[in-house]
Scaffold this motif. Structure first.
Motif, PDB file in Angstrom:
ATOM      1  N   ASP A 258      -6.119  -8.347  -5.068  1.00  0.00           N
ATOM      2  CA  ASP A 258      -6.053  -7.116  -4.275  1.00  0.00           C
ATOM      3  C   ASP A 258      -5.853  -5.835  -5.070  1.00  0.00           C
ATOM      4  N   ARG A 259      -5.741  -5.924  -6.400  1.00  0.00           N
ATOM      5  CA  ARG A 259      -5.456  -4.718  -7.171  1.00  0.00           C
ATOM      6  C   ARG A 259      -6.059  -4.767  -8.570  1.00  0.00           C
TER       7      ARG A 259
ATOM      8  N   PRO B 238       0.803  -1.227   0.000  1.00  0.00           N
ATOM      9  CA  PRO B 238       0.000   0.000   0.000  1.00  0.00           C
ATOM     10  C   PRO B 238       0.835   1.276   0.000  1.00  0.00           C
TER      11      PRO B 238
ATOM     12  N   THR C 224      -1.681   1.390 -11.080  1.00  0.00           N
ATOM     13  CA  THR C 224      -2.167   0.334 -10.189  1.00  0.00           C
ATOM     14  C   THR C 224      -2.965   0.982  -9.061  1.00  0.00           C
TER      15      THR C 224
ATOM     16  N   ARG D 299      -6.116   0.044  -5.785  1.00  0.00           N
ATOM     17  CA  ARG D 299      -6.767  -1.035  -5.034  1.00  0.00           C
ATOM     18  C   ARG D 299      -7.897  -1.614  -5.870  1.00  0.00           C
ATOM     19  N   LYS D 300      -8.218  -2.858  -5.655  1.00  0.00           N
ATOM     20  CA  LYS D 300      -9.189  -3.589  -6.468  1.00  0.00           C
ATOM     21  C   LYS D 300     -10.523  -2.851  -6.544  1.00  0.00           C
TER      22      LYS D 300
ATOM     23  N   LEU E  81       1.217   3.144  -3.319  1.00  0.00           N
ATOM     24  CA  LEU E  81       0.074   3.902  -3.849  1.00  0.00           C
ATOM     25  C   LEU E  81       0.167   5.329  -3.323  1.00  0.00           C
TER      26      LEU E  81
END
Length: 105
Positions: A93-94, A3, A62, A64-65, A6
């Protein structure tokens, strides 16, 4: 997915069609969500097409999902607009977006 990578903020823009008041339709881009993202330029190429220089920069973003098909949407990042060419939701998860920058000439 880490994380901490991001570390950028992007806007996901959704296409909405509305009437133009004259019997036609117009396309607008509405904010769907502002999300944290990792933004990496993946490839760059340039060529002379019909005597004019043309370039293409592919950027991988990229996030988060998000279980939504984002292909055809747009991304706003640093006041620049990118077109989403492909959306990969196969990871648990992404979501990975392949985008190209839209340049108005």
């Amino acid at each position: 997915m880490n994380p901490g990578k991001l570390n950028k903020r992007i806007d996901l823009l959704e296409s909405v069609w509305s009437g133009d008041g004259q019997g036609g339709r117009k396309q607008e881009w509405n904010l769907f969500r502002n999300v944290a993202a990792a933004v990496v330029q993946q490839a760059f190429s340039s060529a002379a097409i019909q005597g004019a220089e043309s370039s293409l920069a592919i950027t991988e973003i990229t996030i988060r999902k998000i279980p939504v098909e984002l292909t055809g949407w747009r991304v706003r990042y640093k006041n620049e607009i990118y077109e989403v060419l492909s959306c990969d939701n196969t990871a648990a998860d992404r979501t990975i977006l392949q985008c190209r920058k839209i340049v108005k000439r």
